[in-house]
Scaffold this motif. Structure first.
Motif, PDB file in Angstrom:
ATOM      1  N   GLN A  38       0.827  -1.202   0.000  1.00 13.18           N
ATOM      2  CA  GLN A  38       0.000   0.000   0.000  1.00 13.18           C
ATOM      3  C   GLN A  38       0.865   1.257   0.000  1.00 13.18           C
ATOM      4  O   GLN A  38       0.562   2.242  -0.668  1.00 13.18           O
ATOM      5  CB  GLN A  38      -0.920   0.004   1.229  1.00 13.18           C
ATOM      6  N   LEU A  39       1.950   1.199   0.749  1.00 13.86           N
ATOM      7  CA  LEU A  39       2.853   2.343   0.834  1.00 13.86           C
ATOM      8  C   LEU A  39       3.491   2.625  -0.517  1.00 13.86           C
ATOM      9  O   LEU A  39       3.565   3.771  -0.963  1.00 13.86           O
ATOM     10  CB  LEU A  39       3.930   2.062   1.880  1.00 13.86           C
ATOM     11  N   ARG A  40       3.935   1.563  -1.196  1.00 12.31           N
ATOM     12  CA  ARG A  40       4.578   1.741  -2.495  1.00 12.31           C
ATOM     13  C   ARG A  40       3.562   2.231  -3.532  1.00 12.31           C
ATOM     14  O   ARG A  40       3.887   3.011  -4.415  1.00 12.31           O
ATOM     15  CB  ARG A  40       5.210   0.418  -2.950  1.00 12.31           C
ATOM     16  N   ALA A  41       2.320   1.802  -3.415  1.00 11.29           N
ATOM     17  CA  ALA A  41       1.283   2.238  -4.345  1.00 11.29           C
ATOM     18  C   ALA A  41       1.000   3.732  -4.201  1.00 11.29           C
ATOM     19  O   ALA A  41       0.562   4.391  -5.149  1.00 11.29           O
ATOM     20  CB  ALA A  41       0.004   1.443  -4.122  1.00 11.29           C
ATOM     21  N   SER A  42       1.265   4.260  -3.015  1.00 12.33           N
ATOM     22  CA  SER A  42       1.038   5.687  -2.779  1.00 12.33           C
ATOM     23  C   SER A  42       2.223   6.545  -3.207  1.00 12.33           C
ATOM     24  O   SER A  42       2.205   7.762  -3.041  1.00 12.33           O
ATOM     25  CB  SER A  42       0.768   5.923  -1.287  1.00 12.33           C
ATOM     26  N   ASN A  43       3.262   5.893  -3.755  1.00 11.91           N
ATOM     27  CA  ASN A  43       4.469   6.586  -4.241  1.00 11.91           C
ATOM     28  C   ASN A  43       5.226   7.315  -3.131  1.00 11.91           C
ATOM     29  O   ASN A  43       5.895   8.322  -3.384  1.00 11.91           O
ATOM     30  CB  ASN A  43       4.105   7.576  -5.356  1.00 11.91           C
ATOM     31  N   SER A  44       5.104   6.821  -1.921  1.00  8.65           N
ATOM     32  CA  SER A  44       5.847   7.419  -0.817  1.00  8.65           C
ATOM     33  C   SER A  44       7.346   7.200  -1.008  1.00  8.65           C
ATOM     34  O   SER A  44       7.778   6.137  -1.469  1.00  8.65           O
ATOM     35  CB  SER A  44       5.414   6.795   0.505  1.00  8.65           C
ATOM     36  N   ARG A  45       8.129   8.194  -0.665  1.00 10.98           N
ATOM     37  CA  ARG A  45       9.580   8.096  -0.828  1.00 10.98           C
ATOM     38  C   ARG A  45      10.309   7.711   0.448  1.00 10.98           C
ATOM     39  O   ARG A  45      11.539   7.634   0.459  1.00 10.98           O
ATOM     40  CB  ARG A  45      10.127   9.437  -1.333  1.00 10.98           C
ATOM     41  N   CYS A  46       9.563   7.486   1.532  1.00 12.70           N
ATOM     42  CA  CYS A  46      10.234   7.145   2.783  1.00 12.70           C
ATOM     43  C   CYS A  46      10.823   5.735   2.690  1.00 12.70           C
ATOM     44  O   CYS A  46      10.307   4.870   1.987  1.00 12.70           O
ATOM     45  CB  CYS A  46       9.293   7.268   3.975  1.00 12.70           C
ATOM     46  N   LYS A  47      11.903   5.520   3.419  1.00 12.47           N
ATOM     47  CA  LYS A  47      12.578   4.231   3.416  1.00 12.47           C
ATOM     48  C   LYS A  47      11.880   3.292   4.400  1.00 12.47           C
ATOM     49  O   LYS A  47      11.313   3.744   5.394  1.00 12.47           O
ATOM     50  CB  LYS A  47      14.041   4.400   3.818  1.00 12.47           C
ATOM     51  N   VAL A  48      11.955   2.004   4.130  1.00 18.32           N
ATOM     52  CA  VAL A  48      11.327   1.014   5.002  1.00 18.32           C
ATOM     53  C   VAL A  48      12.370  -0.004   5.465  1.00 18.32           C
ATOM     54  O   VAL A  48      13.031  -0.646   4.643  1.00 18.32           O
ATOM     55  CB  VAL A  48      10.175   0.278   4.289  1.00 18.32           C
ATOM     56  N   LEU A  49      12.505  -0.107   6.766  1.00 18.76           N
ATOM     57  CA  LEU A  49      13.379  -1.104   7.378  1.00 18.76           C
ATOM     58  C   LEU A  49      12.503  -2.140   8.056  1.00 18.76           C
ATOM     59  O   LEU A  49      11.791  -1.824   9.004  1.00 18.76           O
ATOM     60  CB  LEU A  49      14.320  -0.449   8.398  1.00 18.76           C
ATOM     61  N   ILE A  50      12.514  -3.363   7.527  1.00 21.24           N
ATOM     62  CA  ILE A  50      11.743  -4.437   8.157  1.00 21.24           C
ATOM     63  C   ILE A  50      12.434  -4.839   9.452  1.00 21.24           C
ATOM     64  O   ILE A  50      13.649  -5.074   9.477  1.00 21.24           O
ATOM     65  CB  ILE A  50      11.639  -5.664   7.226  1.00 21.24           C
ATOM     66  N   LEU A  51      11.655  -4.902  10.527  1.00 22.41           N
ATOM     67  CA  LEU A  51      12.170  -5.342  11.813  1.00 22.41           C
ATOM     68  C   LEU A  51      11.350  -6.558  12.213  1.00 22.41           C
ATOM     69  O   LEU A  51      10.175  -6.444  12.558  1.00 22.41           O
ATOM     70  CB  LEU A  51      12.029  -4.221  12.849  1.00 22.41           C
ATOM     71  N   SER A  52      11.958  -7.740  12.123  1.00 19.56           N
ATOM     72  CA  SER A  52      11.182  -8.973  12.245  1.00 19.56           C
ATOM     73  C   SER A  52      11.939 -10.051  12.998  1.00 19.56           C
ATOM     74  O   SER A  52      13.170 -10.048  13.056  1.00 19.56           O
ATOM     75  CB  SER A  52      10.807  -9.480  10.847  1.00 19.56           C
ATOM     76  N   MET A  53      11.180 -10.986  13.551  1.00 15.18           N
ATOM     77  CA  MET A  53      11.771 -12.163  14.183  1.00 15.18           C
ATOM     78  C   MET A  53      11.950 -13.300  13.178  1.00 15.18           C
ATOM     79  O   MET A  53      12.593 -14.299  13.457  1.00 15.18           O
ATOM     80  CB  MET A  53      10.864 -12.648  15.318  1.00 15.18           C
TER      81      MET A  53
END
Length: 219
Positions: free
Chosen positions: A69-84
């Motif tokens: 959804q974020l990429r579809a909105s053309n947002s330029r913010c970076k995404v760092l996955i934080l996962s187990m």
């Protein structure tokens, strides 16, 4: 300039822990939190974060759905996955969906800072603990999708050396220190590698390196 972070995780204790770690890292501040991926687009519009720390497994909307959804909105913010999760398919799906980095939840404060610094400098970051996992998955995909080597990469010996280190999850600073080069020189080589290959993400570089036998599981 302070880098603004948004935490998205459905466990309040995890968010509190990450916020505490970030408070000790100069130059970063948490501007908002969310416990559901459904809130992500609205928060991004309102808070304009530079980096989102996003969990994969959440009770309502998954991290991957929120990322789409974020990429579809053309947002330029970076995404760092934080996962187990260390599942190789999940890691690859995250990277291929547009995540700029993948960090395990049992990380140290030092590694969190390294990951944030990498994303802030327009780099990608993979936890060293999962770099081998990503290569493994890329090898499987390469065998399935591209069994024959057909591309001519035209990279110099130095660029191949740096590419191997990038694929193995080394940061620009680590590569520079290890090879006795300046950070600027490594950044220049990195940019030239990506332009020459027309590949601009870590997942793509891993797939290419495995397919072209530039790196192997024993590298």
């Amino acid at each position: 300039m302070t880098c603004k972070l948004l935490l998205v995780d459905d466990h309040s204790l995890i968010r509190a822990g990450v916020r505490a770690l970030v408070s000790d890292i100069p130059g970063y501040t948490v501007v908002g939190e969310a416990n559901d991926g459904n809130q992500l687009s609205e928060l991004v519009r309102r808070l304009d974060p530079d980096i989102i720390l996003l969990d994969i497994s959440m009770r309502s909307t998954s991290g991957l759905d929120a990322l789409a959804q974020l990429r579809a909105s053309n947002s330029r913010c970076k995404v760092l996955i934080l996962s187990m999760h260390t599942d190789p398919e999940l890691i690859m799906r995250s990277l291929e969906s547009g995540a700029h980095g993948y960090l395990l939840k049992d990380t140290t404060a030092t590694e969190l800072e390294q990951a944030l610094t990498a994303l802030r400098c327009d780099e990608r970051y993979l936890s060293p603990a999962i770099a081998h996992t990503v290569i493994n998955q890329a090898l499987l995909k390469a065998k399935t999708n591209t069994p024959e080597t057909t591309e001519n990469h035209n990279l110099t010996a130095r660029q191949l050396e740096i590419l191997r280190l990038i694929v193995r999850g080394k940061s620009t600073r680590e590569i520079a220190n290890g090879l006795g080069l300046s950070i600027k020189t490594v950044e220049t080589h990195r940019s030239q590698i990506m332009k020459r290959l027309q590949i601009y993400d870590v997942a793509g570089l891993v797939l290419f390196a495995v397919r072209e036998q530039i790196i192997s599981l024993d590298d």
